[in-house]
Write a protein that holds these residues in place. Sequence first.
Motif, PDB file in Angstrom:
ATOM      1  N   LYS A  26      53.522  49.336  35.067  1.00 57.85           N
ATOM      2  CA  LYS A  26      52.175  50.007  34.651  1.00 57.85           C
ATOM      3  C   LYS A  26      51.170  48.892  35.234  1.00 57.85           C
ATOM      4  CE  LYS A  26      53.631  53.621  33.190  1.00 57.85           C
ATOM      5  NZ  LYS A  26      53.660  54.946  33.761  1.00 57.85           N
ATOM      6  N   ASN A  27      51.277  48.432  36.536  1.00 60.85           N
ATOM      7  CA  ASN A  27      50.474  47.288  36.840  1.00 60.85           C
ATOM      8  C   ASN A  27      49.181  47.655  36.883  1.00 60.85           C
ATOM      9  OD1 ASN A  27      52.702  45.303  37.413  1.00 60.85           O
ATOM     10  ND2 ASN A  27      52.967  46.743  39.326  1.00 60.85           N
ATOM     11  N   LEU A  28      48.093  47.006  36.460  1.00 56.58           N
ATOM     12  CA  LEU A  28      46.804  47.093  36.421  1.00 56.58           C
ATOM     13  C   LEU A  28      46.333  47.194  37.870  1.00 56.58           C
ATOM     14  CD1 LEU A  28      44.274  48.015  34.751  1.00 56.58           C
ATOM     15  CD2 LEU A  28      43.713  45.502  34.687  1.00 56.58           C
ATOM     16  N   GLU A  29      45.632  48.662  38.417  1.00 60.73           N
ATOM     17  CA  GLU A  29      45.199  49.137  39.881  1.00 60.73           C
ATOM     18  C   GLU A  29      43.709  49.079  39.491  1.00 60.73           C
ATOM     19  OE1 GLU A  29      47.106  51.706  42.920  1.00 60.73           O
ATOM     20  OE2 GLU A  29      46.399  52.959  40.984  1.00 60.73           O
ATOM     21  N   LEU A  30      43.018  48.792  40.772  1.00 63.86           N
ATOM     22  CA  LEU A  30      41.484  49.060  41.002  1.00 63.86           C
ATOM     23  C   LEU A  30      41.535  49.599  42.289  1.00 63.86           C
ATOM     24  CD1 LEU A  30      38.443  47.128  40.029  1.00 63.86           C
ATOM     25  CD2 LEU A  30      38.801  47.725  42.576  1.00 63.86           C
ATOM     26  N   ILE A  31      40.816  50.594  42.565  1.00 68.08           N
ATOM     27  CA  ILE A  31      40.568  51.366  43.872  1.00 68.08           C
ATOM     28  C   ILE A  31      39.035  51.336  44.134  1.00 68.08           C
ATOM     29  CG2 ILE A  31      40.943  53.166  45.478  1.00 68.08           C
ATOM     30  CD1 ILE A  31      43.650  53.629  43.873  1.00 68.08           C
ATOM     31  N   ALA A  32      38.453  50.991  45.000  1.00 72.33           N
ATOM     32  CA  ALA A  32      37.199  51.180  45.394  1.00 72.33           C
ATOM     33  C   ALA A  32      36.736  51.336  46.918  1.00 72.33           C
ATOM     34  CB  ALA A  32      36.432  49.619  45.105  1.00 72.33           C
ATOM     35  N   ASP A  33      35.742  52.056  47.112  1.00 72.36           N
ATOM     36  CA  ASP A  33      35.285  52.514  48.399  1.00 72.36           C
ATOM     37  C   ASP A  33      33.730  51.990  48.588  1.00 72.36           C
ATOM     38  OD1 ASP A  33      37.453  54.064  49.274  1.00 72.36           O
ATOM     39  OD2 ASP A  33      36.604  55.639  47.801  1.00 72.36           O
ATOM     40  N   HIS A  34      33.656  51.593  50.009  1.00 76.67           N
ATOM     41  CA  HIS A  34      31.982  51.052  50.300  1.00 76.67           C
ATOM     42  C   HIS A  34      31.899  51.827  51.336  1.00 76.67           C
ATOM     43  CE1 HIS A  34      28.762  48.899  51.064  1.00 76.67           C
ATOM     44  NE2 HIS A  34      28.762  47.945  50.122  1.00 76.67           N
ATOM     45  N   ASP A  35      30.968  53.150  50.898  1.00 73.06           N
ATOM     46  CA  ASP A  35      30.715  54.070  52.033  1.00 73.06           C
ATOM     47  C   ASP A  35      30.121  53.816  53.264  1.00 73.06           C
ATOM     48  OD1 ASP A  35      32.158  55.967  50.599  1.00 73.06           O
ATOM     49  OD2 ASP A  35      30.550  56.907  49.562  1.00 73.06           O
ATOM     50  N   GLU A  36      28.845  52.795  52.775  1.00 71.48           N
ATOM     51  CA  GLU A  36      28.085  52.062  53.751  1.00 71.48           C
ATOM     52  C   GLU A  36      28.832  51.251  54.782  1.00 71.48           C
ATOM     53  OE1 GLU A  36      24.385  49.253  53.928  1.00 71.48           O
ATOM     54  OE2 GLU A  36      24.336  50.385  52.146  1.00 71.48           O
ATOM     55  N   LYS A  37      29.481  50.554  54.446  1.00 69.84           N
ATOM     56  CA  LYS A  37      30.284  49.645  55.333  1.00 69.84           C
ATOM     57  C   LYS A  37      31.573  50.024  55.804  1.00 69.84           C
ATOM     58  CE  LYS A  37      28.167  45.388  53.790  1.00 69.84           C
ATOM     59  NZ  LYS A  37      28.451  44.017  53.199  1.00 69.84           N
ATOM     60  N   LYS A  38      32.098  51.240  55.348  1.00 68.34           N
ATOM     61  CA  LYS A  38      33.311  51.969  55.728  1.00 68.34           C
ATOM     62  C   LYS A  38      34.668  51.023  55.572  1.00 68.34           C
ATOM     63  CE  LYS A  38      30.849  55.312  58.247  1.00 68.34           C
ATOM     64  NZ  LYS A  38      29.818  55.840  56.912  1.00 68.34           N
ATOM     65  N   PHE A  39      34.680  50.583  54.330  1.00 69.12           N
ATOM     66  CA  PHE A  39      35.708  49.999  53.826  1.00 69.12           C
ATOM     67  C   PHE A  39      36.232  50.577  52.544  1.00 69.12           C
ATOM     68  CE2 PHE A  39      33.833  46.464  56.025  1.00 69.12           C
ATOM     69  CZ  PHE A  39      35.047  46.052  56.758  1.00 69.12           C
ATOM     70  N   GLY A  40      37.668  50.597  52.389  1.00 73.01           N
ATOM     71  CA  GLY A  40      38.317  50.777  51.125  1.00 73.01           C
ATOM     72  C   GLY A  40      38.980  49.551  50.841  1.00 73.01           C
TER      73      GLY A  40
END
Length: 79
Positions: A26-40
């Motif tokens: 149950k590791n803590l996970e963070l997922i994020a997107d930057h639509d303008e710069k096209k990065f995940g």
Amino acid sequence: MTRLKDGLPKQGWKITRFGPDKSASKNLELIADHDEKKFGLNISFWKKNSGGDKNPPALVVTVVSGCYQVPEGQTVEHY
């Protein structure tokens, strides 16, 4: 991880997931997107001795980039 969750949106990132992952640890996970710069971005915090091993705590970071077109006359080095 909480500082990342609070700070990334101020830099244009959208947090799409924050919480325990589906692993036995149950590791803590963070997922994020930057639509303008096209990065995940996917960041996991592995606790000390997670999974029964003797490893110290660690952050595991994966960055994904959007596809870009190769400029005319240029080539891409494939690995």
